[in-house]
Design an enzyme around this catalytic site. Structure first.
Site, PDB file in Angstrom:
ATOM      1  N   LYS A   1       0.565  -1.445   0.019  1.00 44.52           N
ATOM      2  CA  LYS A   1       0.104   0.052  -0.154  1.00 44.52           C
ATOM      3  C   LYS A   1       0.455   1.635  -0.131  1.00 44.52           C
ATOM      4  O   LYS A   1       1.877   1.680  -1.022  1.00 44.52           O
ATOM      5  CB  LYS A   1      -0.979   0.195   1.034  1.00 44.52           C
ATOM      6  CG  LYS A   1      -1.812  -1.506   0.886  1.00 44.52           C
ATOM      7  CD  LYS A   1      -2.701  -0.810   1.929  1.00 44.52           C
ATOM      8  CE  LYS A   1      -4.397  -2.061   1.471  1.00 44.52           C
ATOM      9  NZ  LYS A   1      -5.592  -1.807   3.041  1.00 44.52           N
TER      10      LYS A   1
ATOM     11  N   THR B   1       2.819   3.922   1.293  1.00 42.30           N
ATOM     12  CA  THR B   1       4.487   4.262   2.429  1.00 42.30           C
ATOM     13  C   THR B   1       4.801   5.688   1.808  1.00 42.30           C
ATOM     14  O   THR B   1       4.155   6.657   1.058  1.00 42.30           O
ATOM     15  CB  THR B   1       4.980   3.555   1.961  1.00 42.30           C
ATOM     16  OG1 THR B   1       6.155   3.745   3.331  1.00 42.30           O
ATOM     17  CG2 THR B   1       6.206   3.405   1.296  1.00 42.30           C
TER      18      THR B   1
ATOM     19  N   HIS C   1       9.090   7.968   1.810  1.00 45.96           N
ATOM     20  CA  HIS C   1      10.246   7.528   1.755  1.00 45.96           C
ATOM     21  C   HIS C   1      11.624   9.347   1.255  1.00 45.96           C
ATOM     22  O   HIS C   1      10.745  10.040   1.070  1.00 45.96           O
ATOM     23  CB  HIS C   1      10.761   7.432   0.145  1.00 45.96           C
ATOM     24  CG  HIS C   1      10.362   5.465  -0.498  1.00 45.96           C
ATOM     25  ND1 HIS C   1      10.597   4.987   0.910  1.00 45.96           N
ATOM     26  CD2 HIS C   1       9.831   5.236  -1.483  1.00 45.96           C
ATOM     27  CE1 HIS C   1       9.945   3.668   0.349  1.00 45.96           C
ATOM     28  NE2 HIS C   1       9.312   3.547  -0.860  1.00 45.96           N
TER      29      HIS C   1
ATOM     30  N   ALA D   1      10.055  -1.021   5.578  1.00 45.44           N
ATOM     31  CA  ALA D   1       8.593  -1.340   4.988  1.00 45.44           C
ATOM     32  C   ALA D   1       9.634  -2.663   3.440  1.00 45.44           C
ATOM     33  O   ALA D   1      10.813  -2.524   3.234  1.00 45.44           O
ATOM     34  CB  ALA D   1       8.056  -0.114   4.678  1.00 45.44           C
ATOM     35  N   ILE D   2       8.546  -2.899   3.594  1.00 44.87           N
ATOM     36  CA  ILE D   2       9.191  -4.402   2.041  1.00 44.87           C
ATOM     37  C   ILE D   2       7.922  -4.452   1.603  1.00 44.87           C
ATOM     38  O   ILE D   2       6.950  -4.588   1.285  1.00 44.87           O
ATOM     39  CB  ILE D   2       9.352  -5.730   2.687  1.00 44.87           C
ATOM     40  CG1 ILE D   2      10.745  -5.145   3.551  1.00 44.87           C
ATOM     41  CG2 ILE D   2       9.828  -5.839   1.392  1.00 44.87           C
ATOM     42  CD1 ILE D   2      11.229  -6.665   4.759  1.00 44.87           C
ATOM     43  N   GLY D   3       7.954  -4.156  -0.180  1.00 41.12           N
ATOM     44  CA  GLY D   3       7.094  -3.908  -0.847  1.00 41.12           C
ATOM     45  C   GLY D   3       8.002  -4.402  -2.419  1.00 41.12           C
ATOM     46  O   GLY D   3       8.440  -3.783  -2.982  1.00 41.12           O
TER      47      GLY D   3
ATOM     48  N   CYS E   1       1.121   1.697   4.772  1.00 45.33           N
ATOM     49  CA  CYS E   1       1.413   0.715   4.677  1.00 45.33           C
ATOM     50  C   CYS E   1      -0.428   0.239   4.908  1.00 45.33           C
ATOM     51  O   CYS E   1      -0.662  -1.241   4.991  1.00 45.33           O
ATOM     52  CB  CYS E   1       2.027  -0.238   4.860  1.00 45.33           C
ATOM     53  SG  CYS E   1       3.019  -0.392   4.785  1.00 45.33           S
TER      54      CYS E   1
END
Length: 263
Positions: free
Chosen positions: A76, A78, A80, A184-186, A215
């Site tokens: 979803k 996020t 950066h 976070a991981i995507g 997220c």
């Protein structure tokens, strides 16, 4: 597995605009698919930007109309920005691709990175990324004078923490002693090659997260290495440690195709 090549694209004054990094990802992805280059991990820092994965709901975006870059990764919305270490591992995986196993390997490398700085982190079932686990519910401080049994986030699907004061802000999750995400991981996998990756909060301004539902999670928050350890840390401190653990985990992985049950 072959050696993982690291490319440091830019940090600090040389941080990389999101679109430029996305274009470079696509170029490297095509080269990796064609076996022109080895597995490659791009490492960098972005100027402030919100990005939304394919599952982002409209009510999770900034309420004030702040621009959001829609991207082709999973997950979803996020944020950066400065103080956050970004990694885009572009790797060829055996087919059928085991996406979950790839995510778990990235989590493991980041868990080891945090541990080297003296911070214990964990996974949360059903939620990707790396987390600091909160205190037991019964020992957490109350919100706005309410007991946790009356926490509206637990009982009201339309409750929006962004409109109800700083006590609900994702950046204040540590003060509330709640679960909070530090990385976070995507990812996306196309033609058997991975794209996108992870973001590890080293020392960012976490109030940027307060304008979104990070997220899509309303009952937890965000944190950083510097915040949890109560000391100054920089990307330069963390970068070589993260590279070493990414190499250890990803280069030594026993890659296997996902098992597919017969019809």
């Amino acid at each position: 597995m072959s050696e993982l090549r690291f490319v440091r694209m830019g940090f600090g004054a040389d941080m990389v605009e999101y679109q430029e990094a996305w274009d470079e990802q696509r170029r490297v992805h095509a080269a990796r698919f064609a076996d022109e280059i080895p597995d490659t991990c791009l490492l960098l820092e972005h100027p402030p930007v919100y990005t939304a994965g394919r599952r982002t709901a409209d009510d999770e975006r900034p309420l004030d109309g702040t621009p959001v870059v829609d991207v082709d990764r999973g997950g979803k919305i996020t944020w950066h920005g400065p103080g956050q270490l970004i990694g885009y591992p572009i790797m060829k995986l055996p087919r059928p691709v085991d996406v979950v196993a790839h995510v778990r390997r990235l989590e493991e490398a980041l868990i080891r990175t945090c541990a080297e700085f003296g911070l214990e982190t964990s996974r949360v079932e059903g939620r990707s990324g790396v987390w600091i686990l909160g205190d037991p519910m019964e020992t957490r401080p109350s919100l706005g004078g309410l007991t946790l049994a009356l926490d509206p986030r637990m009982h009201d699907d339309e409750f929006d923490p962004r409109m109800n004061g700083p006590e609900y802000a994702p950046s204040n999750a540590g003060q509330r002693r709640e679960d909070r995400k530090i990385a976070a991981i995507g990812i996306r996998v196309a033609k058997g090659v991975t794209m996108h990756g992870f973001s590890l909060n080293v020392n960012p301004d976490n109030t940027w997260y307060d304008r979104i539902i990070p997220c899509g999670i309303r009952d937890a928050g965000v944190t950083s290495l510097a915040s949890e350890l109560s000391r100054d840390l920089t990307i330069a401190d963390v970068l070589p440690v993260a590279e070493r653990h990414l190499a250890e985990v990803l280069e030594n992985a026993d890659l296997k195709p996902r098992e597919v049950a017969p019809l």
